[in-house]
Design an enzyme around this catalytic site. Structure first.
Site, PDB file in Angstrom:
ATOM      1  N   HIS A 182      -2.396  16.711   8.880  1.00  0.00           N
ATOM      2  CA  HIS A 182      -1.161  16.087   9.391  1.00  0.00           C
ATOM      3  C   HIS A 182      -1.171  14.576   9.154  1.00  0.00           C
ATOM      4  O   HIS A 182      -0.558  13.814   9.913  1.00  0.00           O
ATOM      5  CB  HIS A 182      -0.960  16.379  10.883  1.00  0.00           C
ATOM      6  N   LYS A 334      -4.242  -5.834  -6.544  1.00  0.00           N
ATOM      7  CA  LYS A 334      -3.152  -4.862  -6.575  1.00  0.00           C
ATOM      8  C   LYS A 334      -3.164  -4.140  -7.918  1.00  0.00           C
ATOM      9  O   LYS A 334      -2.779  -4.690  -8.940  1.00  0.00           O
ATOM     10  CB  LYS A 334      -1.810  -5.559  -6.366  1.00  0.00           C
TER      11      LYS A 334
END
Length: 474
Positions: A182, A334
């Site tokens: 979940h 990044k």
């Protein structure tokens, strides 16, 4: 005579129809649908070679038959590319494309025999289309094209991806990490176990596409107009299938029922369904990998993904290679998970193609399905896209994935769900109370358990061992 559009204009006048006929595709690595390409040319040759060699057994003038085979070979070599202008969006039986091929081959065969184009010394219908109809020829080429693509490109790409994922599963077999259900913390497993799930998904995908091949190997040729075989000779259909099997080294056979072969394209829906399932599998795998590689500081950061290019046009990217024991893993700035993103976009496109193929397959009215070009286009595109994307994903992402062991260890030991191992000793309610207290007060599970007096320090240390939480107990 079959080339002009109904209103007399050329296909190029219809900008919206600038998608070329799919049964004549470009080479595999060019995913844009174009005019007659390498594979399509070869398929025309295979079909014509088989037809003519068998038709000569049944009385076709050998001189004309050999000229037709030579002309078809020139088509296969790309010498007549400019004579195939048709687009996907035409009659649903593919008649225009079939006659396009017949007329080009007939005219070229006539030239080979010293005659002029257009004089029909070699007739496109009587000679090149002998014992055929577009209604059985077009689905035959569809099946040949799909089967060749599946065997020569698609399955090898998936097998390579499976092998790479399996290697990573073995490489990571001893790295214990926190599981997630979940999208929330769960009990531990190894990174190798996690990757073994991905490996098995691809393994089953290969089995699914392979299981669809027996129906794809069945050829409609010999059914002619409605499936009865009118204007053919007994045994013609079997000999054609044998000739194509010999030419392609694939186990093609004549269709068990020609009426089904002309009126329905359930084999394409089945194969597309397998691709749809594989797309769902690869979507899950690619999403997991890009989430596990999110970061470098504020994401999960459990995986270090290969840096293929700078990640942003505005935010600086960097990579710091390890130089000492104090810096044991790669640091990245990044770096976007471009291979994961590319694969998931392809998966979405393949899912969309499956919807179109399903709708097309349901449009078999009476004795003929009239969505053949669109169905062929959709499946061939899906095969090429998913095969190419899988190969790129394996080469440029999976192969170079590294485990960020420090980050994995940190997240593992911070997780409150290690408390699950206490259930057999203190029960669910007390274990939940330990986790709740630790979370509320920002302490460790051990501190919370000792504070609540539910366990001794020795008992806690013996029970909460992530390495012993990876499977059933003895």
């Amino acid at each position: 005579m079959h080339l002009p559009s109904p209103n007399g204009s050329s296909p190029s006048d219809h900008q919206v129809f600038r998608e070329w006929i799919p049964s004549l595709p470009e080479p595999k690595w060019d995913i844009a649908p174009q005019r007659l390409g390498t594979q399509g040319r070869k398929l025309v040759h295979q079909r014509c070679w088989g037809m003519r060699s068998v038709n000569m057994e049944y009385g076709l003038d050998p001189t004309i038959g050999k000229a037709i085979i030579q002309a078809a070979q020139e088509v296969a070599e790309g010498k007549l590319n400019d004579h195939f202008p048709l687009v996907i969006w035409q009659t649903g039986s593919g008649t225009q494309s079939n006659m396009n091929a017949n007329e080009v081959i007939a005219n070229r065969a006539a030239e080979i025999l010293g005659h002029k184009r257009g004089d029909k010394f070699v007739h496109p219908n009587d000679h090149v289309n002998r014992s055929q109809s577009s209604n059985d020829t077009f689905p035959t080429v569809m099946h040949i094209a799909a089967a060749v693509e599946i065997n020569s490109c698609f399955i090898p790409s998936l097998k390579k991806l499976h092998s790479s994922l399996e290697s990573k599963s073995l490489e990571f077999k001893d790295i214990v990490k926190i599981g997630r259900t979940h999208t929330q913390d769960a009990t531990p497993l190894t990174l190798g176990q996690e990757f073994s799930g991905y490996t098995t998904q691809v393994k089953y995908g290969i089995a699914r596409i392979t299981d669809s091949l027996p129906r794809m190997y069945q050829l409609a040729q010999g059914g002619t107009a409605v499936g009865t075989g009118l204007n053919t000779k007994r045994g013609f259909d079997v000999k054609i299938a044998t000739a194509v099997a010999d030419e392609t080294n694939l186990p093609f056979v004549t269709a068990e029922n020609k009426f089904e072969a002309l009126a329905a394209h359930d084999a394409f829906i089945e194969t597309s369904g397998a691709l749809n399932t594989i797309s769902a599998s690869l979507m899950k795998i690619a999403n997991d990998i890009r989430l596990l590689g999110s970061g470098p500081r504020c994401g999960l950061g459990e995986l270090i993904l290969p840096e293929n290019e700078p990640g942003s046009s505005i935010m600086p990217s960097f990579t710091v290679s390890p130089t000492s024991q104090s810096l044991p893993f790669l640091l990245q700035g990044k770096v976007n998970p471009t291979q994961c993103e590319a694969l998931t976009m392809v998966c979405a496109q393949v899912m969309g193609n499956h919807v179109a193929i399903t709708v097309g397959g349901s449009n078999g009215h009476f004795e003929l399905n009239v969505f053949k070009p669109m169905i062929a286009s959709g499946l061939l595109r899906s095969l090429r896209l998913l095969g190419d994307a899988s190969a790129s994903f394996e080469k440029n992402c999976v192969r170079g994935i590294q485990a960020n062991r420090q980050r994995i260890s940190k997240l593992l030991h911070e997780s409150l769900m290690l408390v699950t191992s206490l259930n057999p000793k203190i029960g669910y309610d007390k274990a939940a109370a330990v986790a709740k207290k630790a979370h509320k007060e920002g302490t460790t599970l051990k501190e919370a358990a000792l504070s609540l007096n539910v366990l001794t320090e020795q008992e806690f240390d013996a029970l909460v061992v992530p390495e012993k939480m990876l499977g059933p107990s003895d």
